[in-house]
Write a protein that holds these residues in place. Structure first.
Motif, mmCIF file in Angstrom:
data_model
loop_
_atom_site.group_PDB
_atom_site.id
_atom_site.type_symbol
_atom_site.label_atom_id
_atom_site.label_comp_id
_atom_site.label_asym_id
_atom_site.label_seq_id
_atom_site.Cartn_x
_atom_site.Cartn_y
_atom_site.Cartn_z
ATOM 1 N N GLY A 56 -8.811 -45.423 -22.674
ATOM 2 C CA GLY A 56 -8.015 -44.268 -22.233
ATOM 3 C C GLY A 56 -7.568 -43.400 -23.387
ATOM 4 N N VAL A 57 -7.216 -44.043 -24.507
ATOM 5 C CA VAL A 57 -6.787 -43.297 -25.699
ATOM 6 C C VAL A 57 -7.935 -42.447 -26.234
ATOM 7 N N GLY A 115 -17.591 -38.896 -23.023
ATOM 8 C CA GLY A 115 -18.190 -38.599 -21.725
ATOM 9 C C GLY A 115 -18.604 -39.854 -20.987
ATOM 10 N N TYR A 116 -19.190 -40.789 -21.749
ATOM 11 C CA TYR A 116 -19.612 -42.051 -21.134
ATOM 12 C C TYR A 116 -18.405 -42.840 -20.632
ATOM 13 N N LEU A 117 -17.358 -42.930 -21.478
ATOM 14 C CA LEU A 117 -16.160 -43.676 -21.093
ATOM 15 C C LEU A 117 -15.443 -43.033 -19.913
ATOM 16 N N ALA A 118 -15.402 -41.701 -19.896
ATOM 17 C CA ALA A 118 -14.740 -41.003 -18.783
ATOM 18 C C ALA A 118 -15.443 -41.314 -17.468
ATOM 19 N N GLU A 128 -14.035 -43.639 -14.186
ATOM 20 C CA GLU A 128 -13.958 -43.065 -12.848
ATOM 21 C C GLU A 128 -14.377 -44.072 -11.779
ATOM 22 N N ASN A 129 -15.068 -45.111 -12.203
ATOM 23 C CA ASN A 129 -15.504 -46.165 -11.290
ATOM 24 C C ASN A 129 -14.329 -47.116 -11.059
ATOM 25 N N GLU A 130 -13.829 -47.147 -9.835
ATOM 26 C CA GLU A 130 -12.647 -47.955 -9.530
ATOM 27 C C GLU A 130 -12.894 -49.436 -9.761
ATOM 28 N N SER A 131 -14.100 -49.914 -9.479
ATOM 29 C CA SER A 131 -14.400 -51.333 -9.671
ATOM 30 C C SER A 131 -14.340 -51.710 -11.148
ATOM 31 N N PRO A 167 -7.062 -55.683 -20.295
ATOM 32 C CA PRO A 167 -6.117 -54.541 -20.252
ATOM 33 C C PRO A 167 -6.010 -53.793 -21.579
ATOM 34 N N ASP A 168 -6.086 -54.535 -22.686
ATOM 35 C CA ASP A 168 -6.000 -53.877 -23.995
ATOM 36 C C ASP A 168 -7.194 -52.949 -24.218
ATOM 37 N N LEU A 169 -8.373 -53.409 -23.804
ATOM 38 C CA LEU A 169 -9.574 -52.590 -23.952
ATOM 39 C C LEU A 169 -9.498 -51.342 -23.073
#
Length: 300
Positions: free
Chosen positions: A283-284, A256-259, A263-266, A276-278
């Motif tokens: 996302g996974v 929930g926290y990661l989602a 959602e924050n574009e910045s 990018p790897d993180l």
């Protein structure tokens, strides 16, 4: 708390077959199908077991539209019957009621067959009614013979082969429970898996105190290694079982926290440029938990 609306009227209704209109056309080959013959034999022997599902009566014509039970309707018409017991839907959605049905588990089927026999219906008549071999009826009747109560409860809502009992009853009760727990956890309640667990069961935990004759080709070293690996697997399962609830809660909270974070574009743009790897790993995590929750919803 809001009330739960029923999908059909609780009291069944006796409806004339002439007033039941099919909602789809069956192929002409249905008369030669095993399902048609099985349902016909069942209705001839003990009558209609599962009511038809129909929409509410059309006040203008007095007709009902059939939602579920097309083969049963065809069989009853073929037998010259004049009416059928129906469950009347409370809405007008014209989809099959199979979407709302939970099919009988293997143990529920065993209980129903036992009740039928207790009420005086012979196994031979049941076999004829269900269009199956008498051997299958006898296996279903003795399904829980030699199976401990705890193992049976774990299998209560599952569908499995009657031969699974044959394998389990070779084990002592505590071992039965352990093996069923492993099969349920792996969602693999099959005879093949049960036989593999039987192979890895120490002799002291078998009812007859010896391995089946057909396993004699396995060397003592291989047997000892399999038993050791099975013991380790059982210990790992117990450990996971103890922490599973808390682990899932932590994972859902993290998801929930990661989602929200993604959602924050910045934040997403910054991660894309510098980490990018993180971003991929985040996302996974989000997608994995989403898939797991969808799977849970579909299976409950």
């Amino acid at each position: 708390m809001t009330g739960v609306s029923l999908g059909f009227i609780p009291e069944p209704l006796l409806v004339a077959l002439d007033h039941i209109l099919p909602s789809r056309r069956l192929p002409s080959t249905v008369f030669d199908s095993r399902k048609f013959r099985q349902i016909k034999a069942s209705i001839e022997e003990i009558g209609l077991i599962e009511p038809l599902s129909v929409t509410a009566m059309d006040q203008a014509t007095g007709n009902y539209v059939l939602l579920d039970g097309h083969v049963r309707l065809l069989v009853m018409q073929n037998l010259g019957l004049v009416d059928a017991v129906c469950l009347v839907a409370t809405d007008d959605e014209s989809y099959t009621y199979n979407n709302r049905l939970n099919r009988l588990s293997t143990i529920q089927e065993h209980i129903m067959i036992c009740r039928a026999v207790d009420r005086g219906i012979s196994p031979e008549r049941l076999a004829k009614a269900l269009a199956i071999d008498i051997t299958s009826i006898l296996k279903k009747l003795s399904l829980l013979k030699g199976i401990c109560t705890e193992a049976a409860e774990l299998l209560g809502d599952r569908q499995f082969s009657s031969d699974l009992s044959r394998v389990l009853r070779k084990m002592k009760p505590t071992r039965q429970v352990e093996c069923v727990e492993l099969m349920v956890a792996a969602n693999n309640v099959t005879v093949a898996y049960a036989e593999a667990l039987l192979v890895a069961t120490p002799v002291a935990r078998l009812v007859e105190g010896k391995k089946p004759a057909r396993l004699a080709g396995i060397s003592p070293e291989q047997m000892a290694r399999m038993e050791s690996e099975m013991g380790n697997l059982q210990a790992q399962y117990r450990l996971v079982e103890q922490t599973y609830g808390q682990d899932v809660l932590n994972l859902v909270l993290a998801k929930g926290y990661l989602a929200k974070l993604l959602e924050n574009e910045s934040v997403t743009r910054h991660l894309q440029q510098h980490y990018p790897d993180l971003l991929t790993e985040f996302g996974v995590v989000v997608e994995t938990v989403s898939l797991d929750r969808r799977h849970f919803a579909e299976t409950t």
